[in-house]
Design an enzyme around this catalytic site. Structure first.
Site, PDB file in Angstrom:
ATOM      1  N   LYS A 277       0.803  -1.174  -0.058  1.00  0.00           N
ATOM      2  CA  LYS A 277      -0.094  -0.204   0.048  1.00  0.00           C
ATOM      3  C   LYS A 277       0.919   1.122  -0.071  1.00  0.00           C
ATOM      4  O   LYS A 277       1.958   1.119   0.450  1.00  0.00           O
ATOM      5  CB  LYS A 277      -0.861  -0.040   1.319  1.00  0.00           C
ATOM      6  N   ARG A 351     -10.568 -11.130   1.511  1.00  0.00           N
ATOM      7  CA  ARG A 351     -11.723 -12.155   0.807  1.00  0.00           C
ATOM      8  C   ARG A 351     -11.028 -13.516   0.942  1.00  0.00           C
ATOM      9  O   ARG A 351     -11.636 -14.470   1.179  1.00  0.00           O
ATOM     10  CB  ARG A 351     -11.803 -11.861  -0.554  1.00  0.00           C
TER      11      ARG A 351
END
Length: 495
Positions: A277, A351
């Site tokens: 990130k 996920r």
């Protein structure tokens, strides 16, 4: 802050600060004037005329009584427009009043139950909302600072006042429920606000085990790698912190085969892995376990609330870190379900850990599944910090969650799960890719990925990426962790 309910006249109640209310647009003193002497009524009328007492939602005005009443001060709080008045307005008004009380350093605060009279709300629900707004409104994370500019002031007691004896029982029930729920949501806030070096997967699991023991819940803790959870392990193996998958089980209806699974994403720190990130605001990635915190906070209430439902909480816990051991973009990994996953982006990790947790929940007999996760930045783009996104495969269950969110004041909005989103996840070398490569409709493609592992089990996914953490306070929501969606889950389970 202790909560109690009294049947008394407001004018005769001795306290440091008394809270009354006013609707917006009212030209003559209403509830406030009803407890005041003639001189105080005149002062209230003048404040209204001068625009200092407008009745706008959450606006507070302090009146010093100077011996005219047994209360030292009166705070008039605005309820907003009468036609828009609801339980959320009660929470907002209660929070504004209690913040003013803290600012005034009032140890004992008494309040009318906004909406239980002329507001037309159910007394029990109104009392519950007053307590929720008050307890949530004074929340502060204690933190680790040894030196503070000013010591935190704590209100000692909040008294809910009602003169109608027939309403007392329902008001007491509502107040008690509101306190239990608000304290659990504040606990969830604490977990999310903790630094990631304090709230590690191991620390979270130990806390969950303690909560399970106190509440007589069955507790399970698994090593994901040993348990064959390849998707969870693929995220975890870049970190030195050992991952866990934990489960807490409550049996409120042992004779039923129905079992609701609450699955909470527990990434205790998310660097993005190899798909790193940007450094800006990366410190906030300690909040990527807000789903896990909400699920644990909810489970901590069940032994007190005793809903006649069977509930299993499944919480996968890990960090997502880059290292020489980390999963790389392009790798193919296994999962507990047997399906293989092509990892296109290691920052689409939530996920992946949820996939194994959902499979585990199904193996343990889940007949309905609700997962909660700070899943996608795209949900923030779509809904901001005002609402959580909701996706699922069963409209009846979706509608129940949306209704629970509306009742509890936690806004939610349904997003689509079209076949096109599923098509975007097709892989040439595995059963599924962990994300689409275009970046389009990320909340729905994230939901489509989870749907692959859910199969035909009724399921709802709640994306709290925008609502789990706020940059600045709003009403009874503080800057930082909000505790979303504890109240929604309790509303769903308790009714």
């Amino acid at each position: 802050m202790k909560i109690r309910v009294e049947c008394a006249s407001l004018a005769d109640l001795k306290c440091d600060l008394l809270v009354v209310d006013q609707f917006e647009g009212v030209k003559k003193p209403g509830g406030a004037a009803g407890v005041a002497d003639k001189a105080l009524k005149g002062l209230i009328s003048k404040l209204m005329h001068d625009g200092e007492l407008s009745g706008k939602i959450g606006k507070t005005t302090v009146i010093h009584c100077h011996g005219r009443m047994k209360a030292d001060k009166v705070v008039v709080v605005g309820l907003g427009k009468r036609e828009k008045f609801d339980l959320e307005a009660v929470r907002t008004a209660a929070a504004a009043a209690i913040k003013m009380a803290r600012e005034a350093k009032a140890k004992t605060v008494a309040t009318i139950i906004h909406g239980a009279g002329i507001g037309g709300l159910d007394p029990e629900e109104a009392a519950k909302a007053v307590v929720e707004g008050s307890v949530l409104g004074v929340y502060q994370f204690s933190g680790y600072a040894k030196e503070k500019e000013e010591p935190d002031f704590k209100i000692e007691s909040l008294i809910l006042v009602e003169c109608d004896k027939e309403k007392m029982r329902s008001i007491q029930q509502g107040a008690q429920l509101g306190l239990i729920i608000a304290e659990a949501e504040n606990h969830a806030r604490d977990l999310v606000n903790e630094p990631s070096n304090k709230m590690t997967p191991t620390a979270f699991a130990k806390l969950a085990e303690k909560i399970a023991r106190i509440n007589k819940l069955k507790f399970t803790s698994l090593d994901p790698k040993a348990a064959g959870m390849g998707s969870l392990w693929a995220v975890a193996k870049g970190s030195d912190e050992p991952p866990r998958l934990i489960a807490l089980e409550y049996k409120g209806n042992p004779g039923s085969k129905e079992k609701i699974a609450l699955v909470g994403k527990g990434i205790t720190f998310d660097s993005g892995g190899i798909s790193l990130k940007p450094s800006a605001k990366m410190a906030e990635m300690k909040t990527d376990m807000a789903g896990a915190a909400a699920v644990l906070g909810t489970m901590s209430l069940l032994s007190d609330l005793k809903p006649k439902k069977n509930v299993i909480a499944v919480i996968p816990l890990t960090e997502n870190m880059p290292s020489g051991h980390a999963t790389k973009p392009g790798d193919v990994v296994s999962s507990l379900s047997g399906l293989t996953i092509e990892v296109v982006n290691t920052d689409a990790e939530g996920r992946m850990i949820l996939a194994d947790a959902i499979t585990y929940a199904i193996e343990k007999g889940a007949t309905r599944i609700i997962d909660i996760a700070t899943l996608t930045g795209g949900c923030i783009t779509a809904l901001g910090d005002a609402a959580s996104g909701v996706i699922g495969n069963d409209q009846a269950l979706i509608d129940q969650i949306l209704a629970a969110g509306n009742q509890s004041g936690q806004k939610m909005w349904q997003l689509p799960l079209y076949d096109e989103y599923k098509e975007s996840l097709k892989s040439e070398i595995a059963d599924i890719k962990n994300t689409g490569e275009t970046g389009k409709a990320s909340p729905s493609t994230g939901g489509a990925f989870l749907a692959k592992f859910v199969g035909d089990v009724p399921w709802v996914h709640i994306d709290i990426a925008g609502t789990a953490h706020l940059d600045k306070e709003r009403g009874y929501l503080p800057q930082g962790a909000t505790g979303v969606p504890v109240r929604t889950l309790i509303e769903f389970l308790n009714y």
